[in-house]
Design an enzyme around this catalytic site. Structure first.
Site, PDB file in Angstrom:
ATOM      1  N   HIS A  82       0.815  -1.230   0.000  1.00 61.17           N
ATOM      2  CA  HIS A  82       0.000   0.000   0.000  1.00 61.17           C
ATOM      3  C   HIS A  82       0.845   1.275   0.000  1.00 61.17           C
ATOM      4  O   HIS A  82       0.298   2.369  -0.168  1.00 61.17           O
ATOM      5  CB  HIS A  82      -0.934   0.030   1.215  1.00 61.17           C
ATOM      6  CG  HIS A  82      -1.994  -1.022   1.201  1.00 61.17           C
ATOM      7  ND1 HIS A  82      -2.943  -1.123   0.208  1.00 61.17           N
ATOM      8  CD2 HIS A  82      -2.260  -2.047   2.058  1.00 61.17           C
ATOM      9  CE1 HIS A  82      -3.747  -2.148   0.460  1.00 61.17           C
ATOM     10  NE2 HIS A  82      -3.361  -2.730   1.574  1.00 61.17           N
ATOM     11  N   ASP A  86      -2.444 -10.416  -2.558  1.00 59.77           N
ATOM     12  CA  ASP A  86      -3.034  -9.997  -1.288  1.00 59.77           C
ATOM     13  C   ASP A  86      -4.524  -9.715  -1.522  1.00 59.77           C
ATOM     14  O   ASP A  86      -4.930  -9.385  -2.644  1.00 59.77           O
ATOM     15  CB  ASP A  86      -2.318  -8.726  -0.786  1.00 59.77           C
ATOM     16  CG  ASP A  86      -2.775  -8.280   0.595  1.00 59.77           C
ATOM     17  OD1 ASP A  86      -2.110  -8.650   1.572  1.00 59.77           O
ATOM     18  OD2 ASP A  86      -3.800  -7.557   0.691  1.00 59.77           O
ATOM     19  N   HIS A 138      -6.190  -7.201  -0.586  1.00 64.19           N
ATOM     20  CA  HIS A 138      -6.397  -5.783  -0.909  1.00 64.19           C
ATOM     21  C   HIS A 138      -5.602  -5.392  -2.155  1.00 64.19           C
ATOM     22  O   HIS A 138      -4.527  -5.925  -2.413  1.00 64.19           O
ATOM     23  CB  HIS A 138      -5.930  -4.906   0.261  1.00 64.19           C
ATOM     24  CG  HIS A 138      -6.572  -5.242   1.579  1.00 64.19           C
ATOM     25  ND1 HIS A 138      -5.997  -6.098   2.493  1.00 64.19           N
ATOM     26  CD2 HIS A 138      -7.747  -4.828   2.115  1.00 64.19           C
ATOM     27  CE1 HIS A 138      -6.787  -6.201   3.559  1.00 64.19           C
ATOM     28  NE2 HIS A 138      -7.859  -5.446   3.351  1.00 64.19           N
ATOM     29  N   ASP A 183      -4.489 -12.813   3.588  1.00 62.23           N
ATOM     30  CA  ASP A 183      -5.782 -12.274   4.028  1.00 62.23           C
ATOM     31  C   ASP A 183      -6.910 -12.632   3.065  1.00 62.23           C
ATOM     32  O   ASP A 183      -8.057 -12.216   3.269  1.00 62.23           O
ATOM     33  CB  ASP A 183      -5.725 -10.756   4.294  1.00 62.23           C
ATOM     34  CG  ASP A 183      -4.945  -9.979   3.261  1.00 62.23           C
ATOM     35  OD1 ASP A 183      -4.581 -10.553   2.217  1.00 62.23           O
ATOM     36  OD2 ASP A 183      -4.714  -8.769   3.493  1.00 62.23           O
TER      37      ASP A 183
END
Ligand code: Q9C
Ligand code: ZN
Length: 335
Positions: free
Chosen positions: A154, A190, A192, A279
């Site tokens: 991120h 991931d 996200h 995740d």
């Protein structure tokens, strides 16, 4: 598979994060790394590749901010961890960055990534772990794993967010370019979207960014990762986003993975950097996909079938009790 890590990565331990309107214990906790270490067995110590590879990805202003932020926060009389609380939505004038409060807003995009006393040291060594895994692959290993924690995908050139401070995957990819690799693919699995990685390489034609993630219409980070983001300039077409609906299980995941792998194969990379987040696990406390532990071996085997030398970088995964088994399943499947 060779794996790299440094114990200084445990030094990042913020107390709390803002989560859905309440302060809760910080989710990206050191115990995540301990869980993975316990499942993997012995790992190698990361070597120090210095700050130059970090400067190849992040701006000097951002690095200076990050290194000093916690001390600056305390020097301003504050207690606890440093976190942004006012963001410069206006761009009408050059930003006034005199106050640490202003810098925290200018160099971040969310309020769930506090800076604690050990954040710089931990993020630095997380990046060094990725560079060490790259070193193993450049030295001839088919694949190597970096136990990166804090995660990185991120974080952009000049911003932190999403538990990420230095973008280890991007740093490894850029160091791969510096070492002479001409075409690099980054695959981000991931849960996200890897907005920082996408931003860093958005205008680059030599680095392909491909991501499978929760549809940002429905989930964090909301403002990146939509299917119509395809790169710009020389990077036009070198970004591929494959958003998936809530509840995606292996059956929903594999067709998208095959599209991703087809795009990567067509790009013919000489290096793959893989941002691996656990995740996507059915039991993840903040996510909504339905992959099971055994599924990670299947996903990893398919990725490995590309036959491209691969640096595997750890990103998210918050079901701590299953995290070691999930990471081990993935690495075992990769072979
Ligand atoms: N209530 C990674 O997996 N939390 N970062 C958003 C939503 C941030 C996850 C708050 C989640 C970031 C590397
Ligand atoms: Zn994630």
């Amino acid at each position: 598979m060779r794996a790299f890590w440094d114990a200084r990565q445990l030094a990042h331990a913020p107390a709390l994060e803002l989560h859905n309107g309440a302060f809760v214990p910080f989710g990206e906790a050191p115990v995540r790394a301990e869980a993975i270490l316990a499942a993997l067995g012995p790992v190698e110590a990361a070597a120090d590749h210095g700050e130059a590879p970090l400067r190849a990805v992040h701006s000097s202003g951002y690095l200076a901010f990050l290194r000093a932020a916690h001390a600056d926060w305390r020097a301003a009389g504050r207690e606890g961890d440093a976190s942004g609380y006012a963001w410069p939505v206006t761009r009408r004038r050059p930003l006034a960055l005199d106050r640490i409060d202003a810098r925290l807003g200018a160099y971040s995009f969310d309020a769930s990534s506090p800076i604690a006393a050990g954040t710089w040291e931990a993020a630095y060594w997380s990046a060094q772990s990725a560079l060490s895994a790259l070193g193993a692959v450049l030295g001839g290993a088919r694949a190597a794993f970096a136990l990166c924690r804090p995660p990185g995908h991120h974080a952009g050139r000049d911003y932190l967010g999403g538990y990420c401070y230095l973008n280890s995957a991007a740093i490894a990819a850029e160091a791969g370019v510096a070492a002479g690799r001409r075409r690099i693919a980054i695959l981000d699995v991931d849960y996200h979207h890897g907005n920082g990685t996408q931003d860093i390489f958005y205008a680059r034609g030599d680095v392909l960014f491909v991501s499978l993630h929760a549809d940002p219409v429905l989930d964090y980070p909301f403002f990146w990762g939509h299917a119509d983001e395809r790169g710009e300039g020389e990077g036009e077409g070198a970004t591929l986003n494959l958003p998936l609906p809530r509840g995606a299980d292996l059956k929903a995941y594999l067709p998208a993975l095959d599209i991703a792998l087809g795009r990567i194969a067509a790009f013919a990379p000489d290096l793959l950097v893989l941002s691996y987040g656990a995740d996507t696990f059915a039991g993840d406390p903040i996510s909504y996909f339905r992959l099971e532990t055994a599924d990670y071996a299947i996903v990893a085997r398919r990725i490995a079938s590309l036959g491209v030398p691969s640096v595997i970088v750890m990103e998210g995964g918050y079901a701590v009790d299953a995290l070691g088994a999930n990471a081990a399943s993935f690495l075992e499947g990769f072979g």
